[in-house]
Design a protein around this motif. Structure first.
Motif, PDB file in Angstrom:
ATOM      1  N   MET A  16      12.906  60.406 -19.362  1.00 35.78           N
ATOM      2  CA  MET A  16      14.248  60.210 -18.859  1.00 35.78           C
ATOM      3  C   MET A  16      14.682  58.774 -19.151  1.00 35.78           C
ATOM      4  SD  MET A  16      15.532  61.039 -15.055  1.00 35.78           S
ATOM      5  CE  MET A  16      15.941  59.602 -14.115  1.00 35.78           C
ATOM      6  N   PRO A  17      15.778  58.573 -19.857  1.00 35.46           N
ATOM      7  CA  PRO A  17      16.228  57.223 -20.185  1.00 35.46           C
ATOM      8  C   PRO A  17      16.653  56.460 -18.933  1.00 35.46           C
ATOM      9  CG  PRO A  17      17.668  58.893 -21.178  1.00 35.46           C
ATOM     10  CD  PRO A  17      16.611  59.606 -20.414  1.00 35.46           C
ATOM     11  N   SER A  18      16.407  55.163 -18.975  1.00 34.12           N
ATOM     12  CA  SER A  18      16.770  54.307 -17.841  1.00 34.12           C
ATOM     13  C   SER A  18      18.260  54.037 -17.848  1.00 34.12           C
ATOM     14  CB  SER A  18      16.007  52.990 -17.931  1.00 34.12           C
ATOM     15  OG  SER A  18      16.467  52.104 -16.934  1.00 34.12           O
ATOM     16  N   SER A  19      18.851  54.043 -16.656  1.00 34.45           N
ATOM     17  CA  SER A  19      20.273  53.716 -16.539  1.00 34.45           C
ATOM     18  C   SER A  19      20.455  52.224 -16.261  1.00 34.45           C
ATOM     19  CB  SER A  19      20.911  54.549 -15.428  1.00 34.45           C
ATOM     20  OG  SER A  19      20.278  54.257 -14.195  1.00 34.45           O
ATOM     21  N   VAL A  20      19.347  51.509 -16.176  1.00 35.01           N
ATOM     22  CA  VAL A  20      19.398  50.076 -15.906  1.00 35.01           C
ATOM     23  C   VAL A  20      19.596  49.342 -17.229  1.00 35.01           C
ATOM     24  CG1 VAL A  20      18.072  48.105 -15.052  1.00 35.01           C
ATOM     25  CG2 VAL A  20      17.932  50.296 -13.863  1.00 35.01           C
ATOM     26  N   PRO A  21      20.615  48.480 -17.311  1.00 33.88           N
ATOM     27  CA  PRO A  21      20.801  47.710 -18.547  1.00 33.88           C
ATOM     28  C   PRO A  21      19.568  46.858 -18.840  1.00 33.88           C
ATOM     29  CG  PRO A  21      22.678  47.429 -17.050  1.00 33.88           C
ATOM     30  CD  PRO A  21      21.605  48.163 -16.295  1.00 33.88           C
ATOM     31  N   SER A  22      19.334  46.599 -20.101  1.00 30.21           N
ATOM     32  CA  SER A  22      18.182  45.774 -20.476  1.00 30.21           C
ATOM     33  C   SER A  22      18.397  44.342 -19.983  1.00 30.21           C
ATOM     34  CB  SER A  22      18.005  45.769 -21.996  1.00 30.21           C
ATOM     35  OG  SER A  22      19.027  44.990 -22.599  1.00 30.21           O
ATOM     36  N   PHE A  23      17.294  43.617 -19.900  1.00 35.22           N
ATOM     37  CA  PHE A  23      17.365  42.216 -19.501  1.00 35.22           C
ATOM     38  C   PHE A  23      18.263  41.442 -20.462  1.00 35.22           C
ATOM     39  CE2 PHE A  23      15.672  37.862 -19.792  1.00 35.22           C
ATOM     40  CZ  PHE A  23      15.948  37.437 -18.498  1.00 35.22           C
ATOM     41  N   ALA A  24      18.125  41.694 -21.751  1.00 35.23           N
ATOM     42  CA  ALA A  24      18.938  40.999 -22.750  1.00 35.23           C
ATOM     43  C   ALA A  24      20.426  41.280 -22.540  1.00 35.23           C
ATOM     44  CB  ALA A  24      18.512  41.396 -24.162  1.00 35.23           C
ATOM     45  N   GLU A  25      20.780  42.521 -22.210  1.00 32.54           N
ATOM     46  CA  GLU A  25      22.183  42.852 -21.940  1.00 32.54           C
ATOM     47  C   GLU A  25      22.690  42.097 -20.710  1.00 32.54           C
ATOM     48  OE1 GLU A  25      23.318  47.287 -22.655  1.00 32.54           O
ATOM     49  OE2 GLU A  25      21.170  47.243 -22.155  1.00 32.54           O
ATOM     50  N   LEU A  26      21.905  42.102 -19.658  1.00 33.58           N
ATOM     51  CA  LEU A  26      22.308  41.419 -18.431  1.00 33.58           C
ATOM     52  C   LEU A  26      22.467  39.925 -18.663  1.00 33.58           C
ATOM     53  CD1 LEU A  26      20.056  43.360 -15.919  1.00 33.58           C
ATOM     54  CD2 LEU A  26      22.554  43.481 -16.069  1.00 33.58           C
ATOM     55  N   LEU A  27      21.510  39.335 -19.359  1.00 35.21           N
ATOM     56  CA  LEU A  27      21.588  37.904 -19.634  1.00 35.21           C
ATOM     57  C   LEU A  27      22.766  37.595 -20.564  1.00 35.21           C
ATOM     58  CD1 LEU A  27      19.967  35.557 -18.560  1.00 35.21           C
ATOM     59  CD2 LEU A  27      18.561  35.653 -20.616  1.00 35.21           C
ATOM     60  N   GLY A  28      23.054  38.504 -21.483  1.00 39.22           N
ATOM     61  CA  GLY A  28      24.171  38.319 -22.396  1.00 39.22           C
ATOM     62  C   GLY A  28      25.517  38.302 -21.687  1.00 39.22           C
ATOM     63  N   GLN A  29      25.591  38.976 -20.546  1.00 33.96           N
ATOM     64  CA  GLN A  29      26.836  39.013 -19.759  1.00 33.96           C
ATOM     65  C   GLN A  29      26.916  37.876 -18.740  1.00 33.96           C
ATOM     66  OE1 GLN A  29      26.655  42.906 -18.001  1.00 33.96           O
ATOM     67  NE2 GLN A  29      26.692  43.936 -19.982  1.00 33.96           N
ATOM     68  N   THR A  30      25.836  37.128 -18.601  1.00 33.83           N
ATOM     69  CA  THR A  30      25.774  36.067 -17.598  1.00 33.83           C
ATOM     70  C   THR A  30      26.542  34.848 -18.096  1.00 33.83           C
ATOM     71  OG1 THR A  30      23.636  36.881 -16.842  1.00 33.83           O
ATOM     72  CG2 THR A  30      24.183  34.620 -16.264  1.00 33.83           C
ATOM     73  N   GLU A  31      27.337  34.270 -17.192  1.00 31.97           N
ATOM     74  CA  GLU A  31      28.181  33.147 -17.571  1.00 31.97           C
ATOM     75  C   GLU A  31      27.720  31.804 -17.014  1.00 31.97           C
ATOM     76  OE1 GLU A  31      32.138  34.232 -16.421  1.00 31.97           O
ATOM     77  OE2 GLU A  31      32.217  35.888 -17.864  1.00 31.97           O
ATOM     78  N   GLN A  32      27.071  31.807 -15.831  1.00 33.30           N
ATOM     79  CA  GLN A  32      26.730  30.536 -15.196  1.00 33.30           C
ATOM     80  C   GLN A  32      25.258  30.368 -14.872  1.00 33.30           C
ATOM     81  OE1 GLN A  32      29.314  30.562 -11.799  1.00 33.30           O
ATOM     82  NE2 GLN A  32      31.066  29.878 -12.981  1.00 33.30           N
ATOM     83  N   SER A  33      24.642  31.395 -14.260  1.00 33.15           N
ATOM     84  CA  SER A  33      23.265  31.194 -13.800  1.00 33.15           C
ATOM     85  C   SER A  33      22.482  32.491 -13.743  1.00 33.15           C
ATOM     86  CB  SER A  33      23.272  30.559 -12.398  1.00 33.15           C
ATOM     87  OG  SER A  33      23.778  31.489 -11.455  1.00 33.15           O
ATOM     88  N   ALA A  34      21.202  32.338 -13.950  1.00 30.15           N
ATOM     89  CA  ALA A  34      20.253  33.430 -13.755  1.00 30.15           C
ATOM     90  C   ALA A  34      19.047  32.823 -13.056  1.00 30.15           C
ATOM     91  CB  ALA A  34      19.843  34.051 -15.093  1.00 30.15           C
ATOM     92  N   VAL A  35      18.661  33.436 -11.940  1.00 33.26           N
ATOM     93  CA  VAL A  35      17.496  32.937 -11.211  1.00 33.26           C
ATOM     94  C   VAL A  35      16.488  34.057 -11.073  1.00 33.26           C
ATOM     95  CG1 VAL A  35      18.853  31.192  -9.994  1.00 33.26           C
ATOM     96  CG2 VAL A  35      18.410  33.394  -8.889  1.00 33.26           C
TER      97      VAL A  35
END
Length: 171
Positions: A1-20
């Motif tokens: 079953m494919p994951s519905s969670v975006p990949s880490f790279a996708e999430l980081l690519g959408q990040t504008e200010q910070s990731a902790v």
């Protein structure tokens, strides 16, 4: 079953200010790199091409566009063999542009901590990691629930303020 969670790279690519990133475990599923280290193999830090991975490049590119990336590891002391290895390979994280700190678990008693590791992107979107007892990722969960985000953000900030910068943390 494919994951519905975006990949880490996708999430980081959408990040504008910070990731902790808050890590709370003393052991994660072993990798070949960990096993090599256990056998006594060491990284030639002068030969960047031999150890620079796509993750490192993703972090470097993200930091270059102005996103602050901070990671704190809460660790039991004396540290586990796995944490010794993590401390050793953190050189790559720091070289890529992450700010990394370490906090001895004994200093967290009065901090309300979430039960799971997580990444928090732009203080609004949380990627929670669920692990099995032996350190294997079972699933990742995405949430923007305001109360959960607030708890995790607050916990991270308190831990960050108490934690020891990587270059000063000795194991």
């Amino acid at each position: 079953m494919p994951s519905s969670v975006p990949s880490f790279a996708e999430l980081l690519g959408q990040t504008e200010q910070s990731a902790v990133h808050l890590e709370l475990r003393d052991f994660y599923a072993p990798t070949e790199r960990f096993e090599a280290w256990r056998r006594g193999e060491r990284i030639d830090w002068e030969d960047r091409e031999s150890w620079w991975h796509p993750y490192d490049q993703l972090i470097a590119d993200t930091v270059a566009r102005g996103v602050a990336i901070r990671r704190t590891r809460v660790v039991s002391e004396p540290v586990s063999e796995y944490i010794r290895w993590e401390h050793y390979v953190t050189h790559a994280n720091v070289t890529a542009g992450e700010q990394v700190r370490w906090l001895p678990r004994r200093l967290t008693t009065n901090i309300p901590l979430p039960g799971n590791d997580f990444w928090l992107f732009d203080t609004t979107l949380l990627r929670v990691h669920h692990f099995s007892g032996d350190g294997v990722v079972v699933e990742d969960e995405i949430t923007a629930d305001a109360e959960t985000v607030k708890l995790c953000f607050t916990a991270f900030e308190v831990v960050w303020k108490r934690a020891i910068p990587h270059h000063l943390y000795e194991i």
